[in-house]
Design an enzyme around this catalytic site. Structure first.
Site, PDB file in Angstrom:
ATOM      1  N   HIS A 130       5.365   1.301   4.538  1.00 27.78           N
ATOM      2  CA  HIS A 130       4.666   1.734   3.330  1.00 27.78           C
ATOM      3  C   HIS A 130       5.328   2.898   2.619  1.00 27.78           C
ATOM      4  O   HIS A 130       4.947   3.271   1.532  1.00 27.78           O
ATOM      5  CB  HIS A 130       3.211   2.131   3.653  1.00 27.78           C
TER       6      HIS A 130
HETATM    7  C1  UD1 Z   1       0.000   8.044   1.125  1.00 23.79           C
HETATM    8  C2  UD1 Z   1       0.697   9.341   1.490  1.00 23.79           C
HETATM    9  C3  UD1 Z   1       1.611   9.123   2.673  1.00 23.79           C
HETATM   10  C4  UD1 Z   1       0.864   8.505   3.842  1.00 23.79           C
HETATM   11  C5  UD1 Z   1       0.112   7.268   3.386  1.00 23.79           C
HETATM   12  C6  UD1 Z   1      -0.758   6.770   4.513  1.00 23.79           C
HETATM   13  C7  UD1 Z   1       1.199  10.838  -0.397  1.00 23.79           C
HETATM   14  C8  UD1 Z   1       2.262  11.335  -1.299  1.00 23.79           C
HETATM   15  N1  UD1 Z   1       1.544   9.788   0.374  1.00 23.79           N
HETATM   16  O1  UD1 Z   1       0.988   7.107   0.751  1.00 23.79           O
HETATM   17  O2  UD1 Z   1       2.128  10.373   3.105  1.00 23.79           O
HETATM   18  O3  UD1 Z   1       1.786   8.155   4.831  1.00 23.79           O
HETATM   19  O4  UD1 Z   1      -0.719   7.592   2.269  1.00 23.79           O
HETATM   20  O5  UD1 Z   1      -1.067   5.429   4.389  1.00 23.79           O
HETATM   21  O6  UD1 Z   1       0.114  11.367  -0.407  1.00 23.79           O
HETATM   22  N2  UD1 Z   1      -3.440   1.494  -2.927  1.00 23.79           N
HETATM   23  C9  UD1 Z   1      -4.410   0.545  -3.004  1.00 23.79           C
HETATM   24  N3  UD1 Z   1      -5.562   0.731  -2.282  1.00 23.79           N
HETATM   25  C10 UD1 Z   1      -5.781   1.816  -1.513  1.00 23.79           C
HETATM   26  C11 UD1 Z   1      -4.782   2.794  -1.442  1.00 23.79           C
HETATM   27  C12 UD1 Z   1      -3.614   2.628  -2.149  1.00 23.79           C
HETATM   28  O7  UD1 Z   1      -4.263  -0.458  -3.694  1.00 23.79           O
HETATM   29  O8  UD1 Z   1      -6.851   1.913  -0.886  1.00 23.79           O
HETATM   30  C13 UD1 Z   1      -2.185   1.294  -3.694  1.00 23.79           C
HETATM   31  C14 UD1 Z   1      -2.291   1.808  -5.127  1.00 23.79           C
HETATM   32  O9  UD1 Z   1      -1.516   0.985  -5.935  1.00 23.79           O
HETATM   33  C15 UD1 Z   1      -1.611   3.156  -5.026  1.00 23.79           C
HETATM   34  C16 UD1 Z   1      -0.511   2.873  -4.003  1.00 23.79           C
HETATM   35  O10 UD1 Z   1      -1.117   1.994  -3.064  1.00 23.79           O
HETATM   36  O11 UD1 Z   1      -1.112   3.610  -6.254  1.00 23.79           O
HETATM   37  C17 UD1 Z   1       0.025   4.076  -3.277  1.00 23.79           C
HETATM   38  O12 UD1 Z   1      -1.050   4.848  -2.720  1.00 23.79           O
HETATM   39  P1  UD1 Z   1      -0.862   6.422  -2.489  1.00 23.79           P
HETATM   40  O13 UD1 Z   1      -2.072   6.967  -1.849  1.00 23.79           O
HETATM   41  O14 UD1 Z   1      -0.362   7.062  -3.737  1.00 23.79           O
HETATM   42  O15 UD1 Z   1       0.382   6.493  -1.512  1.00 23.79           O
HETATM   43  P2  UD1 Z   1       0.594   5.842  -0.085  1.00 23.79           P
HETATM   44  O16 UD1 Z   1       1.838   5.028  -0.156  1.00 23.79           O
HETATM   45  O17 UD1 Z   1      -0.635   5.221   0.410  1.00 23.79           O
HETATM   46  N1  UDP Z   2      -3.223   2.149  10.902  1.00 21.49           N
HETATM   47  C1  UDP Z   2      -4.326   1.310  10.901  1.00 21.49           C
HETATM   48  N2  UDP Z   2      -4.179   0.068  10.347  1.00 21.49           N
HETATM   49  C2  UDP Z   2      -3.004  -0.373   9.806  1.00 21.49           C
HETATM   50  C3  UDP Z   2      -1.888   0.496   9.814  1.00 21.49           C
HETATM   51  C4  UDP Z   2      -2.025   1.756  10.354  1.00 21.49           C
HETATM   52  O1  UDP Z   2      -5.403   1.671  11.397  1.00 21.49           O
HETATM   53  O2  UDP Z   2      -2.946  -1.505   9.323  1.00 21.49           O
HETATM   54  C5  UDP Z   2      -3.377   3.479  11.504  1.00 21.49           C
HETATM   55  C6  UDP Z   2      -2.368   3.755  12.576  1.00 21.49           C
HETATM   56  O3  UDP Z   2      -2.815   3.245  13.829  1.00 21.49           O
HETATM   57  C7  UDP Z   2      -2.270   5.275  12.536  1.00 21.49           C
HETATM   58  C8  UDP Z   2      -2.465   5.587  11.075  1.00 21.49           C
HETATM   59  O4  UDP Z   2      -3.111   4.451  10.507  1.00 21.49           O
HETATM   60  O5  UDP Z   2      -3.323   5.861  13.287  1.00 21.49           O
HETATM   61  C9  UDP Z   2      -1.143   5.804  10.413  1.00 21.49           C
HETATM   62  O6  UDP Z   2      -1.302   5.785   9.056  1.00 21.49           O
HETATM   63  P1  UDP Z   2      -0.140   5.391   8.035  1.00 21.49           P
HETATM   64  O7  UDP Z   2       0.917   4.610   8.707  1.00 21.49           O
HETATM   65  O8  UDP Z   2      -0.801   4.780   6.868  1.00 21.49           O
HETATM   66  O9  UDP Z   2       0.375   6.829   7.567  1.00 21.49           O
HETATM   67  P2  UDP Z   2       1.385   7.906   8.153  1.00 21.49           P
HETATM   68  O10 UDP Z   2       1.056   8.170   9.564  1.00 21.49           O
HETATM   69  O11 UDP Z   2       2.769   7.375   7.955  1.00 21.49           O
HETATM   70  O12 UDP Z   2       1.168   9.082   7.266  1.00 21.49           O
END
Ligand code: UD1
Ligand code: UDP
Length: 351
Positions: free
Chosen positions: A205
């Site tokens: 992601h």
């Molecule tokens: C964010 C965090 C990242 C973390 C990740 C965990 C920042 C800069 N990044 O990244 O550090 O590892 O969360 O998963 O804060 N979207 C949906 N539905 C949702 C959430 C997101 O459709 O419920 C889509 C939207 O298009 C959104 C995109 O995902 O714009 C990115 O979401 P965003 O929260 O900006 O960044 P993540 O890649 O999730």
């Molecule tokens: N996780 C989850 N379902 C998924 C993918 C990740 O519950 O489909 C959990 C995972 O076990 C861990 C946390 O989400 O506890 C990690 O989050 P993510 O990878 O989104 O973010 P990061 O740790 O890179 O910030």
């Protein structure tokens, strides 16, 4: 003591679950949760509150999506209003997302002390949005709860005063110990026709991978050529990119919806190995004694690499497929992330 916890993204719900449970057990402590809305789909947010007994958010700000500036700025403004009304003694933030930075900045400017859980992590890659969020949050915080000695050293190297620093271990380790007995096989798993113990569990992601067609294609090719079935719960960001870039879906790649945490723990406990660009999933692989192939060019969790549990392979397809083919758990496994009492130590330090 009155505490306001600010969370908004998937890994923060899991970390907060471990700590909030400990606060709830203490008399004289009241915790109010603010959900920024950064993650909002049911399988990215609601499922964790339902499964992990996290207190319902007192405030839902509904601010997700948009550019970094828009998201962080709107969250900052809305959090400030909440803090002015709540007047907490402490603000608690987790990790390194935009919600973390917005929460820390809003609090520190109102002279409310900030506690940062998972302080001191560094990739030394300033192009990562998370690296900027972490550095700024650590320097705004009054109490920094570091998971590892490496994280402590990073904070000392940046001149942060020793009296603000606490080495507590990793709250994700606490969570994995507490919830592992409740792990459950995802409903869709049997339909995949994949045997437990045989598959690669993959997650992708990170912006540096999803926003770069060549990297994303390299990762998908590497996973496809891994010689094993791959189960890939897709973050919505990655699903959108894969659809838009028309990246081929090879037969052994099983794309599924984001898993709930209890399902994810089951997948981690039952996979052959993990391939991921997630921070949290790299560590969870270790908690479940699985080797990890990291789809990035560096990691914050360097002790996993030093101990032979993690191979950093980037987005090169050949490097990915060969690392997966050679993935093997080392015979020695020590407690790199504390004793499973990080949340207790955090609560004691604040209370
Ligand atoms: C964010 C965090 C990242 C973390 C990740 C965990 C920042 C800069 N990044 O990244 O550090 O590892 O969360 O998963 O804060 N979207 C949906 N539905 C949702 C959430 C997101 O459709 O419920 C889509 C939207 O298009 C959104 C995109 O995902 O714009 C990115 O979401 P965003 O929260 O900006 O960044 P993540 O890649 O999730
Ligand atoms: N996780 C989850 N379902 C998924 C993918 C990740 O519950 O489909 C959990 C995972 O076990 C861990 C946390 O989400 O506890 C990690 O989050 P993510 O990878 O989104 O973010 P990061 O740790 O890179 O910030």
């Amino acid at each position: 003591m009155k505490l306001t916890t600010i969370i908004g993204a998937r890994p923060q719900f899991i970390k907060a679950a471990a700590v909030s449970r400990r606060f709830a057990a203490l008399e004289g402590v009241s915790e109010g949760i603010v959900h920024t809305g950064q993650h909002y789909d049911a399988n990215m947010s609601g499922v964790f509150f339902d499964e992990l007994d996290i207190p319902r958010p007192k405030h839902n700000l509904g601010i997700g999506g948009g550019s970094h500036g828009v998201m962080t700025g709107r969250q900052l403004e809305a959090i400030e209003a909440v803090l002015l009304a709540e007047k907490p003694d402490w603000v608690l933030v987790y990790g390194d997302t935009n919600s973390t930075l917005a929460g820390a900045l809003a609090a520190v400017k109102l002279h409310i002390p900030v506690a940062h859980v998972e302080a001191g992590l560094r990739s030394f890659n300033r192009r990562m949005p998370e690296e900027i969020n972490r550095v700024l949050t650590d320097h705004a915080a009054d109490r920094l709860f570091a998971p590892t000695e490496t994280a402590m050293q990073n904070l000392r190297n940046e001149g942060l005063p020793q009296e603000r620093l606490h080495l507590v271990g990793d709250v994700m380790y606490d969570a994995s110990l507490y919830y592992r007995d409740r792990a459950r096989m995802p409903r869709w798993f049997e339909k995949l026709g994949v045997a437990p113990g045989e598959f690669v569990l993959a997650t992708v992601h990170r912006a540096e991978n999803t926003d770069d067609l060549q990297r994303l294609q390299g990762i998908m090719n590497g996973l496809a050529e891994a010689g094993r079935p791959v189960v890939l719960p897709l973050h919505p960001r990655t699903r959108e990119r894969l659809d838009r870039m028309r990246i081929d879906r090879q037969q052994n790649l099983h794309f599924v919806e984001p898993a709930g945490y209890l399902e994810m723990v089951w997948l981690e406990a039952n996979c052959h190995c993990v391939a991921t660009d997630s921070g949290g999933v790299q560590k969870e692989a270790y908690f479940f004694a699985k080797p990890c192939v990291t789809l990035r060019d560096e990691t914050e969790w360097v002790e996993l690499v030093e101990n032979g549990w993690n191979a950093i392979v980037g987005a090169d397809s050949k490097a990915i497929s060969s690392a997966i083919a050679n993935a093997k758990a080392p015979s020695v496994r020590s407690e790199l992330y504390g004793a499973g009492d990080a949340a207790v130590k955090i609560v004691e330090a604040l209370a």
